[in-house]
Scaffold this motif. Structure first.
Motif, PDB file in Angstrom:
ATOM      1  N   VAL A  56      42.491  47.466  53.267  1.00  0.00           N
ATOM      2  CA  VAL A  56      43.360  47.989  51.229  1.00  0.00           C
ATOM      3  C   VAL A  56      42.651  49.252  51.451  1.00  0.00           C
ATOM      4  O   VAL A  56      41.050  48.747  51.087  1.00  0.00           O
ATOM      5  N   ILE A  57      43.050  49.991  50.384  1.00  0.00           N
ATOM      6  CA  ILE A  57      42.076  50.822  50.500  1.00  0.00           C
ATOM      7  C   ILE A  57      43.078  50.988  48.462  1.00  0.00           C
ATOM      8  O   ILE A  57      44.173  51.415  48.290  1.00  0.00           O
ATOM      9  N   ARG A  58      41.896  50.616  47.017  1.00  0.00           N
ATOM     10  CA  ARG A  58      42.312  50.954  46.326  1.00  0.00           C
ATOM     11  C   ARG A  58      42.361  52.332  45.408  1.00  0.00           C
ATOM     12  O   ARG A  58      40.838  53.102  45.590  1.00  0.00           O
ATOM     13  N   ALA A 104      34.745  53.001  49.129  1.00  0.00           N
ATOM     14  CA  ALA A 104      35.171  52.065  48.514  1.00  0.00           C
ATOM     15  C   ALA A 104      35.788  51.498  49.489  1.00  0.00           C
ATOM     16  O   ALA A 104      36.650  50.095  48.830  1.00  0.00           O
ATOM     17  N   ILE A 105      36.512  51.725  50.474  1.00  0.00           N
ATOM     18  CA  ILE A 105      36.623  50.961  51.562  1.00  0.00           C
ATOM     19  C   ILE A 105      36.016  49.708  51.709  1.00  0.00           C
ATOM     20  O   ILE A 105      36.653  48.194  51.023  1.00  0.00           O
ATOM     21  N   ASP A 134      51.724  50.531  53.841  1.00  0.00           N
ATOM     22  CA  ASP A 134      52.149  49.905  52.995  1.00  0.00           C
ATOM     23  C   ASP A 134      51.576  50.890  51.841  1.00  0.00           C
ATOM     24  O   ASP A 134      50.302  50.706  51.549  1.00  0.00           O
ATOM     25  N   GLU A 135      52.496  51.636  50.967  1.00  0.00           N
ATOM     26  CA  GLU A 135      51.759  53.167  50.574  1.00  0.00           C
ATOM     27  C   GLU A 135      52.795  52.583  48.625  1.00  0.00           C
ATOM     28  O   GLU A 135      53.416  52.274  49.054  1.00  0.00           O
ATOM     29  N   THR A 136      51.945  52.035  48.281  1.00  0.00           N
ATOM     30  CA  THR A 136      52.455  52.386  46.454  1.00  0.00           C
ATOM     31  C   THR A 136      50.913  53.776  46.201  1.00  0.00           C
ATOM     32  O   THR A 136      50.275  54.289  46.558  1.00  0.00           O
ATOM     33  N   THR A 154      47.511  50.060  51.715  1.00  0.00           N
ATOM     34  CA  THR A 154      46.905  48.898  52.980  1.00  0.00           C
ATOM     35  C   THR A 154      47.494  48.986  54.696  1.00  0.00           C
ATOM     36  O   THR A 154      48.681  48.929  54.591  1.00  0.00           O
ATOM     37  N   LEU A 155      46.641  48.655  55.294  1.00  0.00           N
ATOM     38  CA  LEU A 155      47.260  48.169  56.245  1.00  0.00           C
ATOM     39  C   LEU A 155      46.954  46.761  57.378  1.00  0.00           C
ATOM     40  O   LEU A 155      46.385  46.423  56.572  1.00  0.00           O
ATOM     41  N   SER A 156      47.924  46.455  57.768  1.00  0.00           N
ATOM     42  CA  SER A 156      47.809  45.585  58.026  1.00  0.00           C
ATOM     43  C   SER A 156      48.527  45.169  59.048  1.00  0.00           C
ATOM     44  O   SER A 156      49.989  46.142  60.067  1.00  0.00           O
TER      45      SER A 156
END
Length: 89
Positions: free
Chosen positions: A46-48, A20-21, A77-79, A84-86
């Motif tokens: 981004v991991i969706r 997926a990544i 940043d996590e939802t 997301t890693l940045s």
């Protein structure tokens, strides 16, 4: 430009996460080790949830990433839908 990375235990469950990544981050590079898989990406990764669910064929809670997580680098940043890693502030 700096790379972010995430590393997981190498097992059957993480295979779908890695796939997926790679699907969502075409510039990502995989480094397979005997017991670990590390994925590097320039600046952002981004991991969706939806892509992981596609690869796994089942519902997936992004919190499940932590079960096989070894280490990572970058700002998180996590939802409910994306992890997301940045290096962006």
């Amino acid at each position: 430009m700096s790379n972010v990375f995430i590393a997981f235990q190498r097992n059957e469950e993480t295979r779908s996460i890695v796939d997926a990544i790679l699907a969502d981050n075409p510039e990502a590079v995989v480094n397979m080790q005997p017991a670990m898989v590390r994925i590097d990406a320039p600046n952002t990764m981004v991991i969706r949830r939806s892509t992981v669910e596609e690869q796994m064929g089942r519902p997936f809670d992004l919190q499940e990433l932590h079960v096989n997580l070894i280490t990572l680098t970058g700002h998180i940043d996590e939802t409910e839908d994306e992890f997301t890693l940045s290096w962006k502030h």
